[in-house]
Write a protein that holds these residues in place. Structure first.
Motif, PDB file in Angstrom:
ATOM      1  N   TYR A  40      18.204 -12.945  -8.633  1.00 59.76           N
ATOM      2  CA  TYR A  40      16.803 -12.829  -8.219  1.00 59.76           C
ATOM      3  C   TYR A  40      16.427 -11.364  -7.966  1.00 59.76           C
ATOM      4  N   LEU A  41      17.343 -10.609  -7.359  1.00 60.23           N
ATOM      5  CA  LEU A  41      17.042  -9.223  -6.996  1.00 60.23           C
ATOM      6  C   LEU A  41      16.571  -8.381  -8.185  1.00 60.23           C
ATOM      7  N   PRO A  42      17.352  -8.261  -9.286  1.00 61.09           N
ATOM      8  CA  PRO A  42      16.851  -7.465 -10.416  1.00 61.09           C
ATOM      9  C   PRO A  42      15.603  -8.059 -11.056  1.00 61.09           C
ATOM     10  N   ALA A  43      15.489  -9.387 -11.066  1.00 63.48           N
ATOM     11  CA  ALA A  43      14.291 -10.013 -11.643  1.00 63.48           C
ATOM     12  C   ALA A  43      13.049  -9.649 -10.837  1.00 63.48           C
ATOM     13  N   SER A  44      13.176  -9.622  -9.504  1.00 64.00           N
ATOM     14  CA  SER A  44      12.032  -9.294  -8.657  1.00 64.00           C
ATOM     15  C   SER A  44      11.643  -7.825  -8.810  1.00 64.00           C
ATOM     16  N   VAL A  45      12.617  -6.967  -9.044  1.00 66.75           N
ATOM     17  CA  VAL A  45      12.330  -5.544  -9.245  1.00 66.75           C
ATOM     18  C   VAL A  45      11.597  -5.321 -10.563  1.00 66.75           C
ATOM     19  N   GLU A  46      12.039  -6.012 -11.614  1.00 70.30           N
ATOM     20  CA  GLU A  46      11.394  -5.872 -12.922  1.00 70.30           C
ATOM     21  C   GLU A  46       9.930  -6.326 -12.867  1.00 70.30           C
ATOM     22  N   ARG A  47       9.640  -7.327 -12.025  1.00 66.18           N
ATOM     23  CA  ARG A  47       8.269  -7.852 -11.920  1.00 66.18           C
ATOM     24  C   ARG A  47       7.386  -7.022 -10.995  1.00 66.18           C
ATOM     25  N   PHE A  48       7.980  -6.141 -10.218  1.00 63.42           N
ATOM     26  CA  PHE A  48       7.223  -5.406  -9.210  1.00 63.42           C
ATOM     27  C   PHE A  48       6.338  -4.341  -9.866  1.00 63.42           C
ATOM     28  N   PRO A  49       5.146  -4.078  -9.303  1.00 64.81           N
ATOM     29  CA  PRO A  49       4.269  -3.059  -9.896  1.00 64.81           C
ATOM     30  C   PRO A  49       4.916  -1.672  -9.872  1.00 64.81           C
ATOM     31  N   PRO A  50       4.710  -0.869 -10.896  1.00 66.31           N
ATOM     32  CA  PRO A  50       5.201   0.517 -10.876  1.00 66.31           C
ATOM     33  C   PRO A  50       4.488   1.303  -9.775  1.00 66.31           C
ATOM     34  N   PRO A  51       5.011   2.479  -9.403  1.00 63.48           N
ATOM     35  CA  PRO A  51       4.478   3.222  -8.259  1.00 63.48           C
ATOM     36  C   PRO A  51       2.974   3.477  -8.311  1.00 63.48           C
ATOM     37  N   GLU A  52       2.444   3.851  -9.466  1.00 64.44           N
ATOM     38  CA  GLU A  52       1.007   4.137  -9.545  1.00 64.44           C
ATOM     39  C   GLU A  52       0.179   2.875  -9.317  1.00 64.44           C
ATOM     40  N   ALA A  53       0.675   1.746  -9.813  1.00 60.71           N
ATOM     41  CA  ALA A  53      -0.051   0.483  -9.633  1.00 60.71           C
ATOM     42  C   ALA A  53      -0.050   0.059  -8.166  1.00 60.71           C
ATOM     43  N   LEU A  54       1.091   0.220  -7.490  1.00 58.07           N
ATOM     44  CA  LEU A  54       1.141  -0.107  -6.058  1.00 58.07           C
ATOM     45  C   LEU A  54       0.226   0.818  -5.273  1.00 58.07           C
ATOM     46  N   ARG A  55       0.207   2.066  -5.651  1.00 56.41           N
ATOM     47  CA  ARG A  55      -0.710   3.004  -5.001  1.00 56.41           C
ATOM     48  C   ARG A  55      -2.153   2.519  -5.137  1.00 56.41           C
ATOM     49  N   GLY A  56      -2.526   2.076  -6.320  1.00 51.41           N
ATOM     50  CA  GLY A  56      -3.878   1.576  -6.548  1.00 51.41           C
ATOM     51  C   GLY A  56      -4.183   0.345  -5.707  1.00 51.41           C
ATOM     52  N   MET A  57      -3.224  -0.549  -5.563  1.00 55.30           N
ATOM     53  CA  MET A  57      -3.420  -1.739  -4.745  1.00 55.30           C
ATOM     54  C   MET A  57      -3.625  -1.365  -3.276  1.00 55.30           C
ATOM     55  N   MET A  58      -2.855  -0.398  -2.802  1.00 55.54           N
ATOM     56  CA  MET A  58      -2.985   0.034  -1.412  1.00 55.54           C
ATOM     57  C   MET A  58      -4.325   0.729  -1.176  1.00 55.54           C
ATOM     58  N   GLU A  59      -4.748   1.522  -2.142  1.00 52.68           N
ATOM     59  CA  GLU A  59      -6.048   2.194  -2.013  1.00 52.68           C
ATOM     60  C   GLU A  59      -7.187   1.177  -2.014  1.00 52.68           C
ATOM     61  N   LYS A  60      -7.061   0.154  -2.830  1.00 52.79           N
ATOM     62  CA  LYS A  60      -8.072  -0.900  -2.867  1.00 52.79           C
ATOM     63  C   LYS A  60      -8.155  -1.628  -1.526  1.00 52.79           C
ATOM     64  N   ALA A  61      -7.021  -1.714  -0.823  1.00 51.85           N
ATOM     65  CA  ALA A  61      -6.988  -2.367   0.491  1.00 51.85           C
ATOM     66  C   ALA A  61      -7.564  -1.484   1.592  1.00 51.85           C
ATOM     67  N   GLY A  62      -7.808  -0.201   1.273  1.00 45.29           N
ATOM     68  CA  GLY A  62      -8.432   0.685   2.250  1.00 45.29           C
ATOM     69  C   GLY A  62      -7.587   1.851   2.705  1.00 45.29           C
ATOM     70  N   PHE A  63      -6.376   1.990   2.161  1.00 44.29           N
ATOM     71  CA  PHE A  63      -5.489   3.067   2.584  1.00 44.29           C
ATOM     72  C   PHE A  63      -5.682   4.337   1.757  1.00 44.29           C
TER      73      PHE A  63
END
Length: 219
Positions: free
Chosen positions: A177-200
């Motif tokens: 599960y661990l490597p599968a969950s990492v492969e599915r996780f958003p890349p750094p720029e995408a996570l940054r965008g999600m956090m900015e959309k949340a108000g950060f």
């Protein structure tokens, strides 16, 4: 799954990362405590490694460790008692946090964010319980980089790690599960965008050739 691997969780973290995860955690603690927070939440705290490091680094602060796996919390409480550190550990659902609005000055999530069922909802909850100007630090494994190191890391992560993890923990599925969950996780720029959309307001840094990433968001 996390409850089942709790007894061997710390050993496997040290073994499978060759101990380098400790330097990533220390960097996360430095960022989280930069402005001298009085109340700190370590969400998805697991067995409390980062929680206890936060308390040791800021003994005057109220530090709360929260997780949804009771066996992990029981181990965390035992470690806190052995260390003589006063830390409150409690059950928590990241999508419905049982804390008042603007309660914490800083929040950390180390290698747990990718396991949340709904990233946007989790970010909304984290934003809610964080005070204005408070800081959120998310330490995570992004998908492996496409460099030569990334190719080697992906081979280790998908072939070697599940074998060793399954052998020691007795739960091979958890370490697949661990490597599968990492492969599915958003890349750094995408996570940054999600956090900015949340108000950060967000910045991030990569560790060890992009194997790990620390996102720092300010409300």
């Amino acid at each position: 799954m996390f409850s089942q691997i709790a007894p061997r969780y710390d050993l496997l973290n040290r073994l499978l990362s060759a101990g380098v995860d400790q330097s990533w955690r220390r960097a996360t603690v430095r960022e989280a405590l930069k402005h001298g927070p009085k109340r700190v939440l370590d969400l998805a705290c697991g067995t409390g490694d980062l929680t206890l490091l936060l308390k040791k680094s800021a003994p005057e602060a109220e530090v709360v460790g929260a997780d949804f796996a009771l066996p992990m919390l029981e181990l965390a409480r035992a470690k806190a008692q052995k260390s003589g550190l006063q830390v409150r550990f409690q059950e928590a659902d990241a999508l419905e946090l049982d804390f008042p609005d603007a309660y914490f000055d800083a929040i950390t999530v180390a290698f747990g964010f990718r396991n949340f069922a709904d990233y946007e909802r989790a970010l909304a909850e984290l934003y809610r319980v964080l005070r204005p100007s408070g800081r959120l630090c998310i330490l995570e494994f992004p998908p492996p980089p496409k460099s030569g190191l990334g190719v080697l890391y992906r081979f280790y992560f998908t072939r070697v790690l599940p074998y060793i993890g399954g052998l020691i923990s007795g739960n091979a599925a958890a370490y697949r599960y661990l490597p599968a969950s990492v492969e599915r996780f958003p890349p750094p720029e995408a996570l940054r965008g999600m956090m900015e959309k949340a108000g950060f307001r967000v910045r991030y840094r990569l560790f060890t050739g992009g194997i790990a990433a620390l996102h720092v968001g300010e409300k």
